[in-house]
Design a protein around this motif. Structure first.
Motif, PDB file in Angstrom:
ATOM      1  N   ILE A 152      56.695  37.530  29.043  1.00 56.18           N
ATOM      2  CA  ILE A 152      57.479  37.519  27.804  1.00 56.18           C
ATOM      3  C   ILE A 152      57.223  38.751  26.936  1.00 56.18           C
ATOM      4  O   ILE A 152      57.657  38.803  25.781  1.00 56.18           O
ATOM      5  CB  ILE A 152      57.176  36.251  26.970  1.00 56.18           C
ATOM      6  CG1 ILE A 152      55.696  36.219  26.563  1.00 56.18           C
ATOM      7  CG2 ILE A 152      57.536  35.001  27.756  1.00 56.18           C
ATOM      8  CD1 ILE A 152      55.357  35.078  25.620  1.00 56.18           C
ATOM      9  N   SER A 153      56.527  39.762  27.473  1.00 54.76           N
ATOM     10  CA  SER A 153      56.219  40.943  26.667  1.00 54.76           C
ATOM     11  C   SER A 153      56.178  42.184  27.560  1.00 54.76           C
ATOM     12  O   SER A 153      56.341  42.110  28.771  1.00 54.76           O
ATOM     13  CB  SER A 153      54.873  40.766  25.952  1.00 54.76           C
ATOM     14  OG  SER A 153      53.814  40.792  26.889  1.00 54.76           O
ATOM     15  N   ASP A 154      55.957  43.322  26.910  1.00 56.11           N
ATOM     16  CA  ASP A 154      55.786  44.581  27.635  1.00 56.11           C
ATOM     17  C   ASP A 154      54.310  44.941  27.799  1.00 56.11           C
ATOM     18  O   ASP A 154      53.971  46.094  28.068  1.00 56.11           O
ATOM     19  CB  ASP A 154      56.502  45.712  26.884  1.00 56.11           C
ATOM     20  CG  ASP A 154      58.008  45.499  26.817  1.00 56.11           C
ATOM     21  OD1 ASP A 154      58.565  44.952  27.795  1.00 56.11           O
ATOM     22  OD2 ASP A 154      58.630  45.857  25.792  1.00 56.11           O
ATOM     23  N   ILE A 155      53.454  43.972  27.633  1.00 60.23           N
ATOM     24  CA  ILE A 155      52.014  44.210  27.719  1.00 60.23           C
ATOM     25  C   ILE A 155      51.531  44.052  29.158  1.00 60.23           C
ATOM     26  O   ILE A 155      51.872  43.074  29.834  1.00 60.23           O
ATOM     27  CB  ILE A 155      51.236  43.224  26.822  1.00 60.23           C
ATOM     28  CG1 ILE A 155      51.626  43.413  25.355  1.00 60.23           C
ATOM     29  CG2 ILE A 155      49.728  43.411  26.979  1.00 60.23           C
ATOM     30  CD1 ILE A 155      50.963  42.429  24.415  1.00 60.23           C
ATOM     31  N   SER A 156      50.763  45.044  29.624  1.00 63.59           N
ATOM     32  CA  SER A 156      50.091  44.940  30.925  1.00 63.59           C
ATOM     33  C   SER A 156      48.660  44.460  30.681  1.00 63.59           C
ATOM     34  O   SER A 156      47.973  44.994  29.797  1.00 63.59           O
ATOM     35  CB  SER A 156      50.073  46.296  31.633  1.00 63.59           C
ATOM     36  OG  SER A 156      51.400  46.725  31.920  1.00 63.59           O
ATOM     37  N   ILE A 157      48.229  43.477  31.462  1.00 58.96           N
ATOM     38  CA  ILE A 157      46.903  42.901  31.281  1.00 58.96           C
ATOM     39  C   ILE A 157      46.073  43.128  32.544  1.00 58.96           C
ATOM     40  O   ILE A 157      46.482  42.721  33.635  1.00 58.96           O
ATOM     41  CB  ILE A 157      46.973  41.398  30.964  1.00 58.96           C
ATOM     42  CG1 ILE A 157      47.803  41.159  29.698  1.00 58.96           C
ATOM     43  CG2 ILE A 157      45.565  40.817  30.787  1.00 58.96           C
ATOM     44  CD1 ILE A 157      48.023  39.690  29.388  1.00 58.96           C
ATOM     45  N   LEU A 158      44.939  43.794  32.381  1.00 58.09           N
ATOM     46  CA  LEU A 158      44.001  43.985  33.484  1.00 58.09           C
ATOM     47  C   LEU A 158      42.887  42.962  33.321  1.00 58.09           C
ATOM     48  O   LEU A 158      42.079  43.047  32.393  1.00 58.09           O
ATOM     49  CB  LEU A 158      43.439  45.413  33.455  1.00 58.09           C
ATOM     50  CG  LEU A 158      44.473  46.554  33.536  1.00 58.09           C
ATOM     51  CD1 LEU A 158      43.763  47.911  33.487  1.00 58.09           C
ATOM     52  CD2 LEU A 158      45.306  46.432  34.804  1.00 58.09           C
ATOM     53  N   LEU A 159      42.848  41.997  34.218  1.00 59.88           N
ATOM     54  CA  LEU A 159      41.905  40.887  34.114  1.00 59.88           C
ATOM     55  C   LEU A 159      40.794  41.031  35.147  1.00 59.88           C
ATOM     56  O   LEU A 159      41.053  41.243  36.329  1.00 59.88           O
ATOM     57  CB  LEU A 159      42.622  39.553  34.315  1.00 59.88           C
ATOM     58  CG  LEU A 159      41.749  38.296  34.345  1.00 59.88           C
ATOM     59  CD1 LEU A 159      41.036  38.091  33.014  1.00 59.88           C
ATOM     60  CD2 LEU A 159      42.579  37.070  34.717  1.00 59.88           C
ATOM     61  N   LYS A 160      39.568  40.897  34.682  1.00 61.50           N
ATOM     62  CA  LYS A 160      38.393  40.869  35.556  1.00 61.50           C
ATOM     63  C   LYS A 160      37.672  39.556  35.316  1.00 61.50           C
ATOM     64  O   LYS A 160      37.229  39.276  34.202  1.00 61.50           O
ATOM     65  CB  LYS A 160      37.475  42.049  35.243  1.00 61.50           C
ATOM     66  CG  LYS A 160      36.234  42.110  36.139  1.00 61.50           C
ATOM     67  CD  LYS A 160      35.364  43.305  35.770  1.00 61.50           C
ATOM     68  CE  LYS A 160      34.123  43.384  36.651  1.00 61.50           C
ATOM     69  NZ  LYS A 160      33.262  44.534  36.278  1.00 61.50           N
ATOM     70  N   PHE A 161      37.556  38.755  36.358  1.00 61.06           N
ATOM     71  CA  PHE A 161      36.958  37.425  36.228  1.00 61.06           C
ATOM     72  C   PHE A 161      35.835  37.284  37.249  1.00 61.06           C
ATOM     73  O   PHE A 161      36.076  37.190  38.445  1.00 61.06           O
ATOM     74  CB  PHE A 161      38.023  36.346  36.450  1.00 61.06           C
ATOM     75  CG  PHE A 161      37.591  34.962  36.047  1.00 61.06           C
ATOM     76  CD1 PHE A 161      37.951  34.442  34.821  1.00 61.06           C
ATOM     77  CD2 PHE A 161      36.818  34.184  36.888  1.00 61.06           C
ATOM     78  CE1 PHE A 161      37.561  33.164  34.430  1.00 61.06           C
ATOM     79  CE2 PHE A 161      36.408  32.915  36.528  1.00 61.06           C
ATOM     80  CZ  PHE A 161      36.788  32.399  35.284  1.00 61.06           C
ATOM     81  N   LYS A 162      34.595  37.307  36.744  1.00 57.90           N
ATOM     82  CA  LYS A 162      33.427  37.148  37.630  1.00 57.90           C
ATOM     83  C   LYS A 162      32.500  36.113  37.000  1.00 57.90           C
ATOM     84  O   LYS A 162      31.469  36.439  36.412  1.00 57.90           O
ATOM     85  CB  LYS A 162      32.704  38.487  37.812  1.00 57.90           C
ATOM     86  CG  LYS A 162      33.509  39.527  38.592  1.00 57.90           C
ATOM     87  CD  LYS A 162      32.719  40.802  38.783  1.00 57.90           C
ATOM     88  CE  LYS A 162      31.509  40.583  39.661  1.00 57.90           C
ATOM     89  NZ  LYS A 162      30.759  41.841  39.919  1.00 57.90           N
ATOM     90  N   VAL A 163      32.904  34.865  37.098  1.00 58.82           N
ATOM     91  CA  VAL A 163      32.140  33.762  36.511  1.00 58.82           C
ATOM     92  C   VAL A 163      31.631  32.874  37.642  1.00 58.82           C
ATOM     93  O   VAL A 163      32.418  32.223  38.321  1.00 58.82           O
ATOM     94  CB  VAL A 163      33.006  32.945  35.524  1.00 58.82           C
ATOM     95  CG1 VAL A 163      32.196  31.790  34.959  1.00 58.82           C
ATOM     96  CG2 VAL A 163      33.516  33.837  34.409  1.00 58.82           C
ATOM     97  N   ASP A 164      30.331  32.892  37.850  1.00 61.96           N
ATOM     98  CA  ASP A 164      29.714  32.087  38.911  1.00 61.96           C
ATOM     99  C   ASP A 164      29.007  30.880  38.319  1.00 61.96           C
ATOM    100  O   ASP A 164      27.887  30.543  38.715  1.00 61.96           O
ATOM    101  CB  ASP A 164      28.713  32.946  39.699  1.00 61.96           C
ATOM    102  CG  ASP A 164      29.376  34.172  40.303  1.00 61.96           C
ATOM    103  OD1 ASP A 164      30.513  34.046  40.780  1.00 61.96           O
ATOM    104  OD2 ASP A 164      28.754  35.246  40.275  1.00 61.96           O
ATOM    105  N   PHE A 165      29.671  30.241  37.382  1.00 59.08           N
ATOM    106  CA  PHE A 165      29.044  29.120  36.675  1.00 59.08           C
ATOM    107  C   PHE A 165      30.138  28.128  36.315  1.00 59.08           C
ATOM    108  O   PHE A 165      31.176  28.499  35.786  1.00 59.08           O
ATOM    109  CB  PHE A 165      28.356  29.632  35.404  1.00 59.08           C
ATOM    110  CG  PHE A 165      27.401  28.653  34.794  1.00 59.08           C
ATOM    111  CD1 PHE A 165      26.037  28.774  34.995  1.00 59.08           C
ATOM    112  CD2 PHE A 165      27.860  27.606  34.022  1.00 59.08           C
ATOM    113  CE1 PHE A 165      25.143  27.876  34.428  1.00 59.08           C
ATOM    114  CE2 PHE A 165      26.982  26.702  33.450  1.00 59.08           C
ATOM    115  CZ  PHE A 165      25.612  26.850  33.658  1.00 59.08           C
ATOM    116  N   GLU A 166      29.908  26.880  36.628  1.00 53.75           N
ATOM    117  CA  GLU A 166      30.900  25.843  36.333  1.00 53.75           C
ATOM    118  C   GLU A 166      30.519  25.142  35.032  1.00 53.75           C
ATOM    119  O   GLU A 166      29.568  24.360  34.984  1.00 53.75           O
ATOM    120  CB  GLU A 166      30.979  24.827  37.479  1.00 53.75           C
ATOM    121  CG  GLU A 166      32.140  23.861  37.331  1.00 53.75           C
ATOM    122  CD  GLU A 166      32.264  22.936  38.527  1.00 53.75           C
ATOM    123  OE1 GLU A 166      33.211  22.134  38.545  1.00 53.75           O
ATOM    124  OE2 GLU A 166      31.408  23.012  39.431  1.00 53.75           O
ATOM    125  N   ALA A 167      31.272  25.445  33.962  1.00 57.75           N
ATOM    126  CA  ALA A 167      30.994  24.854  32.658  1.00 57.75           C
ATOM    127  C   ALA A 167      31.738  23.530  32.513  1.00 57.75           C
ATOM    128  O   ALA A 167      32.596  23.175  33.332  1.00 57.75           O
ATOM    129  CB  ALA A 167      31.395  25.818  31.550  1.00 57.75           C
TER     130      ALA A 167
END
Length: 271
Positions: A152-167
């Protein structure tokens, strides 16, 4: 000279005693004044902290009320209006059953309106409880949020997800709302075209880093004006015993760092 020596000795002892007394009185006075200053500063600090907590509390209430108003407005303006129009179309179809062209036109409009209403209800429902967050976890929820923001926008999102923990689910929901608040601010205010977002866990500590290339703002002025977005981020961070650091200047975008401890997910045993 021999007769004046005892007098000089007495005067010396008396003067020394007075000097020692004055020195002791000065030290005691200094300690008392210093303690009073420390107590006064401590009271000022506690008053400022209490005021800050009160602002956060009222900010949370204000955010909740604004969210309720927004949902009520969307239900009234979108879902309510759509159902009213649908009722009108159904009434017209009932009166024009013999006119095939009008019936088919109203039928198509009704079908399209029903589909739009279903989409709106799903969107509102997702705002209340993110779809798939509990079922598929935090990574799925954040990725879905980023994809919808880019759609819905002109925004580019660079996502880095390194979560080794289950909350636990509560913590996941708060993290999701934090990211949602950041992306909403980027959409509404920042005029950014690029957002870098990373979620990284190290041991039982989690770090959220956010950066955009938007127009930035004067943090002190925005905070003094009780910016709801800033208050929401700070309040939600405190809810998970974390701290947040903002870095921003006008025309230099926004950088944000959040750190907080992660609590292990508690499995509920069925009886």
């Amino acid at each position: 000279m021999a007769q004046s020596s005892p007098l000089d000795l007495y005067l010396l002892l008396f003067g020394g005693t007075i000097a020692m007394f004055l020195l002791a009185a000065g030290v005691v006075t200094f300690i008392i004044l210093y303690q009073r200053r420390i107590i006064k500063q401590d009271l000022i600090f506690k008053e400022a902290e209490a005021k800050h907590q009160q602002e956060l509390y009222y900010g949370t209430l204000e955010a909740i009320e604004n969210e309720r108003k927004r949902l009520a407005r969307e239900l009234h303006d979108e879902v309510g209006a759509a159902l009213s129009t649908l009722k009108l179309l159904v009434g017209q179809m009932h009166h024009n059953l013999s006119e095939t062209e009008i019936f088919e036109t109203n039928y198509d409009k009704s079908k399209l309106l029903i589909n739009d209403t279903i989409d709106n209800v799903r969107r509102i429902s997702n705002d209340l409880l993110p779809q798939g967050l509990e079922e598929f976890g935090l990574k799925y929820g954040i990725e879905d949020l980023c994809e919808k923001t880019m759609e819905i926008s002109d925004i580019s999102i660079l996502l880095k997800f390194k979560v080794d923990f289950e909350a636990d689910n509560r913590t996941n929901l708060i993290i999701y709302r934090l990211i949602q608040e950041l992306l909403n601010n980027a959409l509404k205010h920042s005029e950014a075209t690029l957002v870098k977002l990373s979620l990284i866990s190290i041991g039982n500590t989690m770090q959220i880093q956010y950066e955009d290339n938007g127009k930035g703002f004067d943090f002190d002025i925005a905070y003094k004006k009780r910016s709801l977005g800033l208050k929401n981020i700070e309040t939600r961070t405190k809810m998970i015993n974390g701290f947040v650091k903002f870095e921003t200047k006008i025309n230099e975008g926004l950088k944000l760092n959040i750190q907080f401890p992660l609590l292990p997910k508690v499995e509920v045993q069925q009886p």
